[in-house]
Design an enzyme around this catalytic site. Sequence first.
Site, PDB file in Angstrom:
ATOM      1  N   ASP A 198      -8.639   6.940   6.610  1.00  0.00           N
ATOM      2  CA  ASP A 198      -8.221   6.266   5.363  1.00  0.00           C
ATOM      3  C   ASP A 198      -9.193   5.147   5.009  1.00  0.00           C
ATOM      4  O   ASP A 198      -8.796   4.012   4.752  1.00  0.00           O
ATOM      5  CB  ASP A 198      -6.799   5.718   5.504  1.00  0.00           C
ATOM      6  CG  ASP A 198      -6.150   5.453   4.148  1.00  0.00           C
ATOM      7  OD1 ASP A 198      -6.605   6.031   3.150  1.00  0.00           O
ATOM      8  OD2 ASP A 198      -5.191   4.666   4.090  1.00  0.00           O
ATOM      9  N   VAL A 226       2.558  -5.327   3.676  1.00  0.00           N
ATOM     10  CA  VAL A 226       1.864  -6.135   4.676  1.00  0.00           C
ATOM     11  C   VAL A 226       2.234  -7.597   4.455  1.00  0.00           C
ATOM     12  O   VAL A 226       2.144  -8.107   3.332  1.00  0.00           O
ATOM     13  CB  VAL A 226       0.338  -5.950   4.597  1.00  0.00           C
ATOM     14  CG1 VAL A 226      -0.350  -6.757   5.699  1.00  0.00           C
ATOM     15  CG2 VAL A 226      -0.028  -4.476   4.718  1.00  0.00           C
ATOM     16  N   GLY A 260       0.823  -1.201   0.000  1.00  0.00           N
ATOM     17  CA  GLY A 260       0.000   0.000   0.000  1.00  0.00           C
ATOM     18  C   GLY A 260       0.853   1.244   0.000  1.00  0.00           C
ATOM     19  O   GLY A 260       2.079   1.199  -0.075  1.00  0.00           O
TER      20      GLY A 260
END
Length: 669
Positions: A467, A356, A351
């Site tokens: 977000d 991740v 991202g």
Amino acid sequence: MFSKLLVWFLLAIYAASKVDGGDFIYNGFRGANLSLDGSAEITTDGLLLLANSIQQKKGHAFHPIPLNFKPSQGKTQSFSTNFVFAIVPKYQEVRSYGTAFVISPSKEFPGSEVGEYMSIFNPKTIGNSSNHIAAIEFDTYRNPEFGDIDDNHVGIDINGLNSNSSAPAAYFSNMSGGFKNLSLISGELMHVWVEYNGLQNLLNVTLFPIHLPKPDLPLLSMRVDLSPIVLEDMYIGFASSTKTVPSSTYILGWSFKMNGQAQVLDPRHLPKLPRIGPKKKSKLLTIGLPVIVIFFTLTAISAIGLIVRSKIKFADVLEDWEREYGPHRFSYKSLFMATKGFRNKELLGVGGFGRVYRGILSASKMEVAVKRVSHESRQGMREFISEIVSLGRLRHRNLVRLLGYCRRKRELLLVYDFMPNGSLDKFLFNHPNSMLSWSRRFRIIKGIASGLLYLHEEWEQVVLHRDIKASNVLLDSEMNGRLGDFGLARLYDHGTDPQTTHMVGTLGYLAPEMTKTGKATTSTDVYAFGAFMLEVACGRRPIDPRSSADEGILVEWVWECLRRGRILAAADPKLGHDYEVEEMELVLKLGLLCSHPLSAARPSMRQVMQFLDRDAPLPELLSDGLGAAILAVGGYKGFDDLRLSYPSYLEQGFANTSSVQESVLTGGR
């Protein structure tokens, strides 16, 4: 009369001694009755020493009683003998003379010479048929005058030293099926068999190392009738000599049998050779010990290096004020091991804020998602970590639980519950063969709305996510939507104003007023949620530079569909007509209401939940002041047109997003 009886008695003893002497065995010679002369001696260890390296002279050792080789008809009978010997030279690289097994009519050799004559012959007697001597020589010196083949051979000699048959010292290997060379002056123990078959007139000589069994084939095999050479009574024994180059010749054991096979010598029962020269130092001390010391030294240095390297590699940034957050703090090493060193195979996604990874905590075997975020040490980190730890106390079925964090150098690692089905955006845009049904989409929208209501109004503090988007909505094993990634989240007390001053988030989800104030509120979260609802219902991203100018901004395009009275045209075409019309209209219109350019026109999340549950009617968007104003100009082609037509809207901070250069904006607190 008495004298006759005495003669008969002595003859009987002599005859008995001859018979007994035809079969004997010596496993060592301590106490043995042998006839010795010259340098021959029996050592205290039971070794028969024929010639030593100090006294350069001849040595003989014979069985003391002659043996009857021709009991009848003048034919030499069969016999066999085996013995173990070793020739140990004083200087390894210098040749000396060897030794011989001898069958002779006498155990004394007057006039014999040392050296090349083996202390058996001399220049006058050598080669004479009257010698009646048969010998097996183990020669370690080449004498061309005797026709020697080399300086390391075995030969069968009759009445002289010109061998009737000879071969280089070797033994037949039963394993390989061929002969292997031996060195007679190696100082190693040699085992010898000498066997004579009187019926076949066949003499065999077999040589081999003591640690091996007797080979199947002899080294020498010669057809010879010994009857003309061997007399009726003969002595058997050994002869050896040294001359210029000293050496020591040892016999360790000996057995003999007439008319049969001699007893086999057992190496375990033989005496040991004496140590020659200085005592050899143990290889363990001379080689092994230094190697072991070096090995352990290097191992210790390596271990220390690995420990230091490991401490550096897994070093965390830990300040005193963080100790109170112990239960929420993960060590870098535990996360490194959980993700297998952050291998690419464990990568779940990338991202705008970092990568991740999937991991399994070794202690609990729990699956987690670890997000690596770059950060610079700055003022306010203490408050930031405090907020992260506080977020770890959030508990809602539609929120991904933030388990804790780790700080290392310029990295911040956030640890979340692992969601096995990944993010929602993959099902909306990246799985053409796995279309998400409308019923699942509607359930996900309601779930995220419920989670946001919990963050805004139902928890002990107000939580601004900042977000909200499809890629931050994760799906659990039952495909329930859970809002995750709280890396940008901020907290403040109910009834107070948030203190954020920098604009963060993702283009397409940012409320217009943020470009002016940079201030996040619950209303800016609602705006992002409205864009998210349209994204899920339409199957399109909020901003798509690849689309035409009419359709590049999702909110504008859905407003245009509403103005034309064809709101359902905005529904995801992949759904076809497989959706509830009322639910689809509700989500599209509610998405427009939540993403209203004016923050005051947006509903709260509690109102959003009431609309989704049909507990309250949705306002008519076309009667809304801003909606009527937008439709009055016949639509707009991007936010630039709106800015030119209605300059007063700039006071509300409406952003210019016609040029999309980045997908994510980040900033400080």
